[in-house]
Scaffold this motif. Sequence first.
Motif, PDB file in Angstrom:
ATOM      1  N   GLY A  80      13.373 -18.089 -61.630  1.00  0.00           N
ATOM      2  CA  GLY A  80      12.063 -18.718 -62.930  1.00  0.00           C
ATOM      3  C   GLY A  80      11.536 -16.406 -63.040  1.00  0.00           C
ATOM      4  O   GLY A  80      12.500 -16.001 -62.720  1.00  0.00           O
ATOM      5  N   LYS A  81      10.061 -16.465 -62.626  1.00  0.00           N
ATOM      6  CA  LYS A  81       9.114 -15.360 -63.058  1.00  0.00           C
ATOM      7  C   LYS A  81       8.499 -15.038 -61.443  1.00  0.00           C
ATOM      8  O   LYS A  81       8.243 -15.514 -60.807  1.00  0.00           O
ATOM      9  CB  LYS A  81       7.970 -15.624 -63.974  1.00  0.00           C
ATOM     10  N   TRP A  82       8.883 -13.492 -61.864  1.00  0.00           N
ATOM     11  CA  TRP A  82       8.274 -12.754 -60.753  1.00  0.00           C
ATOM     12  C   TRP A  82       7.488 -11.687 -61.155  1.00  0.00           C
ATOM     13  O   TRP A  82       6.355 -12.421 -60.660  1.00  0.00           O
ATOM     14  CB  TRP A  82       9.770 -11.588 -60.644  1.00  0.00           C
ATOM     15  N   HIS A  83       7.579 -11.189 -62.089  1.00  0.00           N
ATOM     16  CA  HIS A  83       5.765 -10.715 -61.730  1.00  0.00           C
ATOM     17  C   HIS A  83       4.975 -10.115 -61.491  1.00  0.00           C
ATOM     18  O   HIS A  83       3.680 -10.035 -60.997  1.00  0.00           O
ATOM     19  CB  HIS A  83       5.082 -11.777 -63.321  1.00  0.00           C
ATOM     20  N   VAL A  84       5.263  -9.335 -60.343  1.00  0.00           N
ATOM     21  CA  VAL A  84       4.180  -8.963 -59.127  1.00  0.00           C
ATOM     22  C   VAL A  84       5.340  -7.668 -58.775  1.00  0.00           C
ATOM     23  O   VAL A  84       5.655  -7.092 -57.395  1.00  0.00           O
ATOM     24  CB  VAL A  84       4.418  -9.227 -57.764  1.00  0.00           C
ATOM     25  N   GLY A  85       5.915  -6.473 -59.624  1.00  0.00           N
ATOM     26  CA  GLY A  85       6.416  -5.422 -58.993  1.00  0.00           C
ATOM     27  C   GLY A  85       7.317  -5.741 -60.252  1.00  0.00           C
ATOM     28  O   GLY A  85       9.137  -5.794 -60.077  1.00  0.00           O
ATOM     29  N   ASN A  86       7.497  -4.180 -60.969  1.00  0.00           N
ATOM     30  CA  ASN A  86       8.666  -3.966 -62.669  1.00  0.00           C
ATOM     31  C   ASN A  86      10.133  -3.374 -61.814  1.00  0.00           C
ATOM     32  O   ASN A  86      11.138  -3.459 -62.302  1.00  0.00           O
ATOM     33  CB  ASN A  86       7.899  -3.045 -63.383  1.00  0.00           C
ATOM     34  N   ASP A  87       9.521  -2.768 -61.041  1.00  0.00           N
ATOM     35  CA  ASP A  87      10.297  -1.789 -59.894  1.00  0.00           C
ATOM     36  C   ASP A  87      11.553  -2.426 -59.414  1.00  0.00           C
ATOM     37  O   ASP A  87      10.935  -3.104 -59.064  1.00  0.00           O
ATOM     38  CB  ASP A  87       9.744  -0.267 -59.518  1.00  0.00           C
TER      39      ASP A  87
END
Length: 553
Positions: free
Chosen positions: A137-144
Amino acid sequence: MKRTCLTLTLILLALNASVAQQKPRTTARPKPDKPNIILVMVDDLGYSDFGAYGSEINTPTIDKLAAEGLRLREFYNNSICAPTRASLITGQYHHKAGVGYFNVNLGLPAYQGWLNKESLTFGEVLKQAGYNTYLSGKWHVGNDSLYWPNQRGFDRFYGFIGGASNFYDISPYKEKVPPVELVENNKRTNLPPGHYLTDEITSHAISYINESVGKPFFLYLAYNAPHWPLQAPAEDIARYKGRYAIGWDSLRKERLAKQVKLGIADPKQTVANRDPEVADWQSLTYDEQQLWQRKMEVYAAMVDRVDQNLARLLAELKRLKKDDNTLIVLISDNGAQGGLIPTGRKRPRSSGPIGSAGSYDYQEQNWAYVSNTPFRNYKSTPYEGGISAPFVAWYPKKIKAGTIAKGTGHLIDLAPTFYELAGANYPETFQGVKTNPLPGVSLTNLLFQGTELPADRAIFWERAGNRAVRQGKWKVVSIFPQNKWQLYDLETDRGETTDLAAQHPDVVKALNAAYEAWAKRTDVEPYEKLRPVAQGNTGPGGSAPPRQSNRVE
């Protein structure tokens, strides 16, 4: 002859001693298996949006988990996506984890926009305890890519890295639009045309639990539904046709009555007033009513689809005979999203009807204030409507069925709970880095013995200058830029309708002192120093943060 008898006697004595020594081993009870743990998070869902919390939306699977398990009346998140996920995944207050504002870098360690190495994830800790660790699903705690899930302890990952995603491939509907970009185990992939993302997230989760043989597993199942854009399968939308013709005020009354009947809401508690920006339903034209009905029909269909997928997951657990030794916890990342146009973002242009692959519509506060029944305000604020989540915990034969408890838990409590159940050690150092200690408390006594959490424990919030403290029955709230404490007695006024700050200055003073001490040890900075450039400031050190830093996802 005597020598032979003596030899036989010695052999018999040795055999008897051996049997005596082995006897405890054969009769000792084997240690119970470590439980599988499934953590389900839904996105931008209000406190009352499950049937078990008062909704009319069809959620039989979630309602079954609630009826066979435990619900909390008071469980708190961090009011918005990335800060909530940072606290959830690490067990830290989000500033301490490095996501003090959002998943963007504002130039200070507490506001760097990705999870720091001092704050360990579920994946990192539970892997050391012998678990297979999965995230779908969704991560959303670090784009790199250095900070993606596989680099932070998760054996398998499928999903998207940022804050939002289309549920369908919209390229057939809109020119020059790329496919839905996803990541699977560090490799970029696309959502197959015609597939629905909620279904795909579940399918990958099911494949993971099938491969978990010989070890317990931890699965973080992070749905993006019912977050915008409003997109759902036509057959699901059709089930709600006409259901919302009664309008938002009537629906809110209906939900509240059901909450009282269920025991989720106290009939003596206050109910927040309707947002003054929300129009009277009867004042709308026929066409306006049709438009607004469609929004809620699609929103309901998205929640419905999550429930259908959880039914698939439960069926697979049962088929694999893993259901009796699996704990499932279900929460939401924040309250429903208000705001007719979210701050800092122009409304994307839809290229298809509401609900279709080309739709970019929102639920908006006209329905969001119903989703957050009976509370005040919405996502991104520390009023109860922004930070209150449904909480369902299910563990067959371990959690007493039909339990409804006050709770007053927070995201930071889930990590110590899971680690205690898993027999996992949270290390003082990890890979040569000194770790942040866990500030939460284990919920195991609450879940399995019905013991309430300490009433005098203080819980804190800060995000974008909005602040709050909850301790016992008291809660102070301060909204940026007014920066003035309001005080509410949540034992009688969880709707936050009556500010008691003037009557109890001593309480305000004590909670303010507690907040200042917490802010210092948690590395919270005054928001005036950090305001993104689009809001009139250049950020710390005079360097301008990225333009997208005020984006609300």
